[in-house]
Design a protein around this motif. Structure first.
Motif, PDB file in Angstrom:
ATOM      1  N   THR A   1       0.824  -1.204   0.000  1.00 33.46           N
ATOM      2  CA  THR A   1       0.000   0.000   0.000  1.00 33.46           C
ATOM      3  C   THR A   1       0.861   1.258   0.000  1.00 33.46           C
ATOM      4  OG1 THR A   1      -1.752  -1.154   1.194  1.00 33.46           O
ATOM      5  CG2 THR A   1      -1.800   1.253   1.234  1.00 33.46           C
ATOM      6  N   GLY A   2       1.926   1.241   0.823  1.00 40.49           N
ATOM      7  CA  GLY A   2       2.811   2.397   0.891  1.00 40.49           C
ATOM      8  C   GLY A   2       3.467   2.704  -0.441  1.00 40.49           C
ATOM      9  N   LEU A   3       3.919   1.674  -1.122  1.00 42.88           N
ATOM     10  CA  LEU A   3       4.560   1.873  -2.417  1.00 42.88           C
ATOM     11  C   LEU A   3       3.570   2.387  -3.458  1.00 42.88           C
ATOM     12  CD1 LEU A   3       6.817  -1.309  -2.550  1.00 42.88           C
ATOM     13  CD2 LEU A   3       7.595   1.053  -2.421  1.00 42.88           C
ATOM     14  N   ILE A   4       2.380   1.808  -3.491  1.00 41.11           N
ATOM     15  CA  ILE A   4       1.378   2.236  -4.471  1.00 41.11           C
ATOM     16  C   ILE A   4       0.944   3.669  -4.215  1.00 41.11           C
ATOM     17  CG2 ILE A   4      -0.981   1.849  -5.297  1.00 41.11           C
ATOM     18  CD1 ILE A   4      -0.534  -1.137  -4.848  1.00 41.11           C
ATOM     19  N   MET A   5       0.684   4.009  -2.964  1.00 39.60           N
ATOM     20  CA  MET A   5       0.281   5.377  -2.627  1.00 39.60           C
ATOM     21  C   MET A   5       1.386   6.373  -2.922  1.00 39.60           C
ATOM     22  SD  MET A   5      -1.800   4.779   0.949  1.00 39.60           S
ATOM     23  CE  MET A   5      -2.097   6.537   1.175  1.00 39.60           C
ATOM     24  N   GLY A   6       2.641   5.902  -2.841  1.00 38.77           N
ATOM     25  CA  GLY A   6       3.766   6.776  -3.120  1.00 38.77           C
ATOM     26  C   GLY A   6       4.059   6.932  -4.603  1.00 38.77           C
ATOM     27  N   GLY A   7       3.353   6.174  -5.449  1.00 38.68           N
ATOM     28  CA  GLY A   7       3.524   6.341  -6.888  1.00 38.68           C
ATOM     29  C   GLY A   7       4.241   5.212  -7.590  1.00 38.68           C
ATOM     30  N   ALA A   8       4.624   4.170  -6.853  1.00 34.77           N
ATOM     31  CA  ALA A   8       5.307   3.049  -7.495  1.00 34.77           C
ATOM     32  C   ALA A   8       4.320   2.230  -8.311  1.00 34.77           C
ATOM     33  CB  ALA A   8       5.976   2.161  -6.441  1.00 34.77           C
ATOM     34  N   SER A   9       4.823   1.507  -9.275  1.00 36.00           N
ATOM     35  CA  SER A   9       3.991   0.643 -10.096  1.00 36.00           C
ATOM     36  C   SER A   9       3.417  -0.488  -9.244  1.00 36.00           C
ATOM     37  CB  SER A   9       4.820   0.048 -11.233  1.00 36.00           C
ATOM     38  OG  SER A   9       4.170  -1.059 -11.813  1.00 36.00           O
ATOM     39  N   PRO A  10       2.130  -0.817  -9.416  1.00 34.88           N
ATOM     40  CA  PRO A  10       1.550  -1.942  -8.672  1.00 34.88           C
ATOM     41  C   PRO A  10       2.306  -3.240  -8.912  1.00 34.88           C
ATOM     42  CG  PRO A  10      -0.185  -0.642  -9.667  1.00 34.88           C
ATOM     43  CD  PRO A  10       1.107  -0.102 -10.203  1.00 34.88           C
ATOM     44  N   LEU A  11       2.852  -3.415 -10.105  1.00 33.57           N
ATOM     45  CA  LEU A  11       3.601  -4.638 -10.395  1.00 33.57           C
ATOM     46  C   LEU A  11       4.896  -4.687  -9.586  1.00 33.57           C
ATOM     47  CD1 LEU A  11       3.117  -4.898 -14.268  1.00 33.57           C
ATOM     48  CD2 LEU A  11       1.849  -6.052 -12.450  1.00 33.57           C
ATOM     49  N   GLU A  12       5.549  -3.545  -9.427  1.00 35.64           N
ATOM     50  CA  GLU A  12       6.743  -3.494  -8.590  1.00 35.64           C
ATOM     51  C   GLU A  12       6.382  -3.711  -7.129  1.00 35.64           C
ATOM     52  OE1 GLU A  12       9.808  -0.506 -10.897  1.00 35.64           O
ATOM     53  OE2 GLU A  12       8.187   0.399  -9.729  1.00 35.64           O
ATOM     54  N   ALA A  13       5.235  -3.148  -6.710  1.00 34.53           N
ATOM     55  CA  ALA A  13       4.813  -3.269  -5.322  1.00 34.53           C
ATOM     56  C   ALA A  13       4.526  -4.720  -4.942  1.00 34.53           C
ATOM     57  CB  ALA A  13       3.573  -2.404  -5.072  1.00 34.53           C
ATOM     58  N   ILE A  14       3.894  -5.470  -5.854  1.00 40.89           N
ATOM     59  CA  ILE A  14       3.585  -6.861  -5.516  1.00 40.89           C
ATOM     60  C   ILE A  14       4.846  -7.703  -5.445  1.00 40.89           C
ATOM     61  CG2 ILE A  14       1.275  -6.741  -6.520  1.00 40.89           C
ATOM     62  CD1 ILE A  14       2.362  -8.403  -8.886  1.00 40.89           C
ATOM     63  N   GLN A  15       5.867  -7.352  -6.196  1.00 41.90           N
ATOM     64  CA  GLN A  15       7.123  -8.098  -6.122  1.00 41.90           C
ATOM     65  C   GLN A  15       7.713  -7.991  -4.716  1.00 41.90           C
ATOM     66  OE1 GLN A  15       9.563  -6.435  -9.205  1.00 41.90           O
ATOM     67  NE2 GLN A  15       8.301  -7.247 -10.861  1.00 41.90           N
TER      68      GLN A  15
END
Length: 292
Positions: A236-250
């Motif tokens: 959630t933190g990565l996605i809210m910060g603008g990272a790609s959802p695909l990178e976040a799930i990794q």
């Protein structure tokens, strides 16, 4: 290796990233830019306390009497997180792996104390909990570093270790408390098994198994439903910060893997360190442990 550097940088607002890149100023320097930036960044966290006041109002209306406790909790959160933020900022700017070890041991010590408090009727509970958490998280961290999943730098190891230590703390505390309580309830069965020639480990096999299953089930269930019921904190933190959802799930997949690994090792280690204190040298139950 997961490109965590790019993920972290994407989650930082531009002004905050600039601040992170700044070198820590000497204590004698009167440049207060860092303080101004910090205060600007605290505007939204302070605004978010509105929901705490709402919770306090509800607590008051329902006569729960938790208003003061809520205020103390949120003040402690502000103070503790602010302090740890500055500490981590200092550590991240140091090119010294000793700081990683120091921060890690500090976290393990606090976690061991907290888990030991949960299982306070277990002899040497804090020492057992601390040793168990240290073993589980150290083994898991070493594997991740050796596989080049994470680089051995403060920016990566300290947050990762914090997640594992926190999760292992909960699992270890539950395991120790449940094991002692189950043996107390089923003392007659354990004593019968001992009288028939079973070793302490054999006599308490079912109790150990039950304690481990109960402690580890929430971790396993959470892993089963991750992404279906809720999005975990790291993702959630990565996605809210603008990272790609695909990178976040990794990153989140790695986090879930290491949670299961560290928790399982820590909880099993706790049972091995725990149960000898439940028995005398003559392989009899130590009744004073179960008299409370």
């Amino acid at each position: 290796m997961i490109n965590m550097e790019s993920m972290i940088l994407k989650t930082m607002p531009h002004q905050n990233y600039t601040f992170v890149q700044q070198q820590v100023l000497p204590f004698g320097d009167m440049d207060l830019t860092w303080l101004v930036e910090f205060m600007k960044g605290m505007v939204k966290p302070v605004a978010a306390t509105v929901v705490v006041f709402l919770a306090m109002a509800l607590s008051f209306s329902q006569k729960l009497g938790m208003e003061v406790e809520m205020v103390v909790a949120i003040l402690r959160a502000f103070i503790q997180l602010s302090i740890i933020g500055f500490v981590l900022q200092f550590i991240f700017n140091q090119d010294n792996s000793g700081w990683i070890l120091l921060a890690y041991l500090f976290m393990v010590s606090i976690a061991g104390y907290t888990a030991g408090q949960r299982a306070k009727h277990v002899p040497r509970s804090k020492l057992v909990a601390g040793a168990s958490i240290l073993t589980g998280t150290t083994v898991t961290l070493c594997v991740l570093v050796l596989l080049n999943v994470f680089p051995f730098t403060p920016r990566y190891i300290i947050p990762v270790a914090g997640m594992m230590v926190g999760n292992s703390m909960t699992v270890t505390g539950v395991t120790m408390k449940r094991l002692r309580d189950d043996i107390k309830v089923q003392m007659n069965l354990v004593e019968t098994a001992l009288a028939l020639g079973a070793t302490p480990r054999q006599a308490t096999h079912e109790q150990v198994k039950r304690a481990l299953i109960i402690a580890l089930s929430p971790v396993v269930d959470n892993t089963k439903t991750v992404g279906l019921i809720s999005l975990p904190g790291a993702m959630t933190g990565l996605i809210m910060g603008g990272a790609s959802p695909l990178e976040a799930i990794q990153l989140q997949i790695v986090v879930m893997n290491m949670m299961i690994g560290a928790s399982t090792i820590s909880s099993i280690m706790a049972t091995y360190l725990c149960w000898p204190a439940f028995f005398t040298k003559a392989y009899q139950l130590e009744t004073k442990v179960f008299s409370i």
